[in-house]
Structures are given as structure tokens and as C-alpha cells.
Design a protein around this motif. Sequence first.
Motif, short mmCIF file in Angstrom:
data_model
loop_
_atom_site.label_atom_id
_atom_site.label_comp_id
_atom_site.label_asym_id
_atom_site.label_seq_id
_atom_site.Cartn_x
_atom_site.Cartn_y
_atom_site.Cartn_z
N GLY A 1 0.80 -1.22 0.00
CA GLY A 1 0.00 0.00 0.00
C GLY A 1 0.83 1.26 0.00
N ILE A 2 2.05 1.22 0.55
CA ILE A 2 2.88 2.42 0.63
C ILE A 2 3.28 2.88 -0.76
CG2 ILE A 2 5.07 3.31 1.49
CD1 ILE A 2 4.80 1.35 3.81
N VAL A 3 3.74 1.96 -1.58
CA VAL A 3 4.21 2.31 -2.92
C VAL A 3 3.06 2.82 -3.78
CG1 VAL A 3 5.29 1.42 -5.01
CG2 VAL A 3 6.11 0.69 -2.78
N GLY B 1 2.69 12.96 -2.67
CA GLY B 1 3.44 11.71 -2.55
C GLY B 1 3.67 11.33 -1.11
N VAL B 2 4.01 12.31 -0.26
CA VAL B 2 4.25 12.03 1.16
C VAL B 2 2.95 11.63 1.85
CG1 VAL B 2 4.96 13.07 3.34
CG2 VAL B 2 6.25 13.54 1.26
N VAL B 3 1.89 12.41 1.61
CA VAL B 3 0.60 12.09 2.25
C VAL B 3 0.07 10.76 1.72
CG1 VAL B 3 -1.80 12.84 2.47
CG2 VAL B 3 0.05 14.50 2.70
N GLY B 4 0.20 10.52 0.43
CA GLY B 4 -0.27 9.26 -0.15
C GLY B 4 0.49 8.06 0.39
N GLY C 1 0.03 3.48 3.19
CA GLY C 1 0.63 2.49 4.10
C GLY C 1 -0.35 2.03 5.15
N ALA C 2 -1.11 2.98 5.69
CA ALA C 2 -2.10 2.61 6.71
C ALA C 2 -3.21 1.75 6.12
CB ALA C 2 -2.69 3.87 7.34
N VAL C 3 -3.72 2.16 4.96
CA VAL C 3 -4.80 1.39 4.32
C VAL C 3 -4.28 0.03 3.87
CG1 VAL C 3 -6.35 1.31 2.34
CG2 VAL C 3 -6.12 3.41 3.66
N ALA D 1 -1.81 -1.66 5.16
CA ALA D 1 -1.57 -2.52 6.32
C ALA D 1 -2.88 -3.11 6.84
CB ALA D 1 -0.87 -1.73 7.41
N VAL D 2 -3.92 -2.28 6.90
CA VAL D 2 -5.21 -2.77 7.39
C VAL D 2 -5.78 -3.80 6.41
CG1 VAL D 2 -7.60 -2.10 7.85
CG2 VAL D 2 -5.74 -0.73 8.74
N ASP D 3 -5.69 -3.51 5.11
CA ASP D 3 -6.18 -4.47 4.12
C ASP D 3 -5.38 -5.76 4.14
OD1 ASP D 3 -8.08 -2.67 3.39
OD2 ASP D 3 -7.13 -2.09 1.50
N GLY D 4 -4.07 -5.66 4.36
CA GLY D 4 -3.25 -6.85 4.43
C GLY D 4 -3.55 -7.69 5.65
N ILE D 5 -3.79 -7.05 6.77
CA ILE D 5 -4.09 -7.79 7.99
C ILE D 5 -5.46 -8.46 7.87
CG2 ILE D 5 -4.64 -7.53 10.44
CD1 ILE D 5 -2.44 -5.38 10.52
N LEU D 6 -6.43 -7.75 7.32
CA LEU D 6 -7.78 -8.32 7.19
C LEU D 6 -7.91 -9.24 5.98
CD1 LEU D 6 -9.94 -5.20 8.07
CD2 LEU D 6 -9.29 -7.09 9.55
N GLY D 7 -6.92 -9.22 5.08
CA GLY D 7 -6.97 -10.09 3.92
C GLY D 7 -7.89 -9.61 2.83
N ILE D 8 -8.07 -8.30 2.71
CA ILE D 8 -8.94 -7.73 1.68
C ILE D 8 -8.13 -7.58 0.39
CG2 ILE D 8 -10.33 -5.74 1.02
CD1 ILE D 8 -10.69 -5.22 4.04
N PRO D 9 -8.50 -8.23 -0.70
CA PRO D 9 -7.72 -8.12 -1.94
C PRO D 9 -7.97 -6.80 -2.64
CG PRO D 9 -9.61 -9.52 -2.30
CD PRO D 9 -9.62 -9.16 -0.84
N TYR D 10 -6.98 -6.34 -3.40
CA TYR D 10 -7.12 -5.12 -4.19
C TYR D 10 -7.37 -5.53 -5.62
CZ TYR D 10 -6.01 -0.75 -6.48
OH TYR D 10 -6.06 0.38 -7.25
N HIS D 11 -8.54 -5.20 -6.16
CA HIS D 11 -8.90 -5.57 -7.52
C HIS D 11 -8.79 -4.41 -8.49
CE1 HIS D 11 -10.15 -9.53 -6.38
NE2 HIS D 11 -10.94 -9.05 -5.45
N GLY D 12 -8.29 -3.29 -8.05
CA GLY D 12 -8.20 -2.14 -8.94
C GLY D 12 -9.51 -1.37 -8.98
#
Length: 107
Positions: free
Chosen positions: A41-43, A66-69, A74-76, A78-89
Motif C-alpha cells: 500500500g505504501i508504494v 506523494g508524502v501524504v499518499g 501504508g495505513a490502508v 496494512a489494514v487491508d493486508g491484515i484483514l486479507g482484503i484483496p485489491y482488484h483495482g
Amino acid sequence: MNKARIAAAQLPAGRPVRLLFAGAAVLLALACVPQASHGQGIVRGAQEGSYQGNRIAGPVGGAVGGVVGAGVGGAVGAVDGILGIPYHGRRHCRGYYDGYHHFRCYR
């Protein structure tokens, strides 16, 4: 003939058993932690933030975006990674759902 005595191994009673179970629980919890590859999510947040900031407010907006994003992404992420929510675009067009529940673009 001598008979050998074999004593059965016994678990120590009390506190060491609790430490043994606590250690097993910690190892199990560490095995369930998502891998580092899930924290992308950070990148993506930095890329999208710098693009939108540059589009709206020029080079200074691109740097700030770029800094705010990166922070928000990163926060979003991390939360999506912990909860296992996939990113479909995202869909990059405006449109509607037809009677068969398929998304159609206006273009």
C-alpha cells in the motif's frame, strides 16, 4: 537377567507448563502474520498521491501528495493486508450495471 527400568517422562507441573503453552501460542501467532509482500500500500499510495497532487497543484502538490499518499496508503495497505482484503483495482470509467449485473462503461 537384569531388567532395565524405564521411567516415563513427566511434564513439570505448575509454572513451566504455562510458559510452554504461552511460547507455543506466540509461535503460532507469528506464523499467522502476513508476509511482507502483502504490504504494497505504501508504494501504490505514494504513486497515486504524487500523480493527483501534481495534476491539481503542480510540482509542490506532487511532492506533498506523494508524502501524504505514502502515509495513508501504508495505513490502508496494512489494514487491508491484515484483514486479507484483496485489491482488484478501480474502474476508470463511469458507467452503469445492466440487467445482467455486468458493469458497462458509457464510452
